[in-house]
Design a protein around this motif. Structure first.
Motif, short mmCIF file in Angstrom:
data_model
loop_
_atom_site.label_atom_id
_atom_site.label_comp_id
_atom_site.label_asym_id
_atom_site.label_seq_id
_atom_site.Cartn_x
_atom_site.Cartn_y
_atom_site.Cartn_z
N SER A 151 -17.77 8.06 47.30
CA SER A 151 -18.67 9.18 47.08
C SER A 151 -19.92 9.03 47.94
O SER A 151 -20.52 7.95 47.99
N ILE A 152 -20.31 10.12 48.58
CA ILE A 152 -21.55 10.18 49.36
C ILE A 152 -22.44 11.24 48.73
O ILE A 152 -22.00 12.37 48.49
N VAL A 153 -23.68 10.87 48.47
CA VAL A 153 -24.67 11.83 47.97
C VAL A 153 -25.82 11.90 48.96
O VAL A 153 -26.48 10.90 49.22
N ASN A 154 -26.02 13.08 49.52
CA ASN A 154 -27.11 13.30 50.46
C ASN A 154 -28.31 13.88 49.72
O ASN A 154 -28.16 14.72 48.83
N LEU A 155 -29.50 13.45 50.10
CA LEU A 155 -30.73 14.02 49.53
C LEU A 155 -31.19 15.16 50.41
O LEU A 155 -31.62 14.96 51.54
N SER A 156 -31.07 16.35 49.89
CA SER A 156 -31.61 17.53 50.54
C SER A 156 -32.94 17.85 49.86
O SER A 156 -33.65 16.94 49.42
N SER A 157 -33.29 19.09 49.74
CA SER A 157 -34.54 19.48 49.11
C SER A 157 -34.51 20.97 48.78
O SER A 157 -33.86 21.75 49.49
N ALA A 158 -35.22 21.34 47.74
CA ALA A 158 -35.40 22.76 47.47
C ALA A 158 -36.09 23.45 48.63
O ALA A 158 -35.97 24.66 48.81
N ALA A 159 -36.79 22.66 49.47
CA ALA A 159 -37.43 23.22 50.66
C ALA A 159 -36.43 23.89 51.58
O ALA A 159 -36.78 24.82 52.32
N ALA A 160 -35.17 23.48 51.53
CA ALA A 160 -34.15 24.05 52.41
C ALA A 160 -33.96 25.54 52.15
O ALA A 160 -33.59 26.29 53.05
N ARG A 161 -34.22 25.98 50.91
CA ARG A 161 -34.10 27.41 50.60
C ARG A 161 -35.45 28.09 50.45
O ARG A 161 -35.54 29.32 50.50
N LEU A 162 -36.52 27.31 50.28
CA LEU A 162 -37.86 27.89 50.15
C LEU A 162 -38.56 28.03 51.50
O LEU A 162 -39.44 28.88 51.68
N GLY A 163 -38.22 27.17 52.46
CA GLY A 163 -38.78 27.26 53.81
C GLY A 163 -40.08 26.53 54.03
O GLY A 163 -40.45 26.24 55.17
N GLU A 235 -35.26 11.61 36.66
CA GLU A 235 -34.48 12.81 36.38
C GLU A 235 -33.54 13.15 37.53
O GLU A 235 -32.41 13.61 37.32
N VAL A 236 -33.99 12.92 38.75
CA VAL A 236 -33.13 13.15 39.91
C VAL A 236 -32.05 12.08 39.98
O VAL A 236 -30.88 12.37 40.28
N ALA A 237 -32.41 10.85 39.68
CA ALA A 237 -31.46 9.74 39.74
C ALA A 237 -30.29 9.95 38.78
O ALA A 237 -29.15 9.58 39.09
N GLN A 238 -30.55 10.55 37.63
CA GLN A 238 -29.47 10.80 36.67
C GLN A 238 -28.37 11.63 37.31
O GLN A 238 -27.17 11.36 37.13
N LEU A 239 -28.74 12.67 38.04
CA LEU A 239 -27.74 13.51 38.69
C LEU A 239 -27.03 12.77 39.81
O LEU A 239 -25.80 12.86 39.96
N ILE A 240 -27.78 12.02 40.61
CA ILE A 240 -27.17 11.29 41.72
C ILE A 240 -26.12 10.32 41.22
O ILE A 240 -24.99 10.26 41.75
N VAL A 241 -26.45 9.56 40.19
CA VAL A 241 -25.52 8.56 39.68
C VAL A 241 -24.30 9.23 39.05
O VAL A 241 -23.17 8.72 39.16
N TRP A 242 -24.49 10.38 38.43
CA TRP A 242 -23.33 11.12 37.91
C TRP A 242 -22.42 11.54 39.06
O TRP A 242 -21.19 11.40 38.97
N LEU A 255 -24.12 21.68 46.33
CA LEU A 255 -25.54 21.55 46.60
C LEU A 255 -26.24 21.86 45.29
O LEU A 255 -26.29 23.01 44.85
N ILE A 256 -26.76 20.83 44.63
CA ILE A 256 -27.25 20.98 43.27
C ILE A 256 -28.77 20.82 43.22
O ILE A 256 -29.32 19.79 43.61
#
Length: 262
Positions: A151-163, A235-242, A255-256
């Motif tokens: 499994s690969i989890v990439n860290l994106s950002s809400a900035a990708a859709r907010l600009g 809170e972010v780590a919980q999702l990543i580890v899942w 993309l969550i």
């Protein structure tokens, strides 16, 4: 090295769960490394320059009975990344999880004031660095390369859709590239047993804001978050580890957002 892996097995460490967290000495990366270790992952904590922070995460994991090592590499430097992966191979065994967390921001500026040097740094670390690490992970996880998947989890950002206008348009663009990379790579390596997802944090209370010259940014902007607060690294780590876990066995190309509805 064989002795070291055998020692881990005798101590009950699940060395078939080997995780590399880039930028693992601080913020979301550190929280992810600690939480993953609690779930039985042997964790390699990457750092670029701050060895003390990475070593502190490793100490905390070991104090809790987990297995962890620290490993230096600037992810934008291919030679350093290759050396890092070889080190993880020798110390922990074949990689089955990767969290592409290493990233940078810069001072808040409109695009008209930004330099090409800034843009190159932004994309070298946030995009190309993640791609190099993902490539090396695929070479270890993929069934076409003798692996058993992963499994690969990439860290994106809400900035990708907010600009991020008037602040970090270059950062937002880099994270949008991560989104596209996640989608394409997920489709490409799904037949090899590899899942690829991206997490898009919103306004999270970590040290990255200080590195961009706005240490109080979360407090300043939290009123614009529908939940009325910034999030935490845990809170972010919980999702990543899942997403790393077998519980997410049919989740890939996702993309969550973790953004409090921002």
């Amino acid at each position: 090295m064989i002795f070291e892996r055998d020692f881990y097995r005798r101590c009950g460490v699940a060395t078939d769960k080997v995780l590399l967290v880039t930028g693992g000495g601080r913020g979301i990366g550190a929280a992810t490394a600690r939480l993953a270790a609690q779930g039985g992952w042997a964790v390699a904590v990457n750092y670029a320059a701050n060895s003390l922070a990475a070593d502190e995460v490793v100490r905390a994991i070991r104090a809790g009975g987990g297995t962890a090592i620290s490993v230096q590499a600037d992810v934008a430097d291919e030679a350093q990344v290759l050396k890092m992966f070889a080190h993880v191979d020798s110390k922990l065994g074949r990689l089955t999880g990767l969290v592409n967390n290493a990233g940078v921001v810069d001072r808040a500026q409109p695009v008209a004031e930004q330099s090409v040097a800034r843009w190159r740094r932004m994309f070298d670390i946030n995009v190309i660095g993640s791609m190099i690490c993902a490539r090396e992970a695929v070479r270890r996880m993929g069934t076409a390369h003798g692996g058993a998947g992963g499994s690969i989890v990439n860290l994106s950002s809400a900035a990708a859709r907010l600009g991020s206008p008037n602040e970090y348009v270059d950062y937002a663009a880099a994270k949008a590239a991560i989104d596209a990379f996640t989608i394409g790579l997920a489709k490409e390596v799904a037949p090899q047993g590899i899942r690829v997802n991206a997490v898009r944090p919103g306004l999270i209370d970590t040290e990255i804001h200080a590195s961009g010259g706005r240490p109080n940014r979360v407090e300043e902007l939290k009123a614009g978050v529908p939940m009325g607060r910034g999030g935490t690294a845990d809170e972010v780590a919980q999702l990543i580890v899942w997403l790393l876990s077998d519980a997410a066995s049919y989740t890939t190309m996702s993309l969550i957002d973790v953004s409090g509805a921002r």
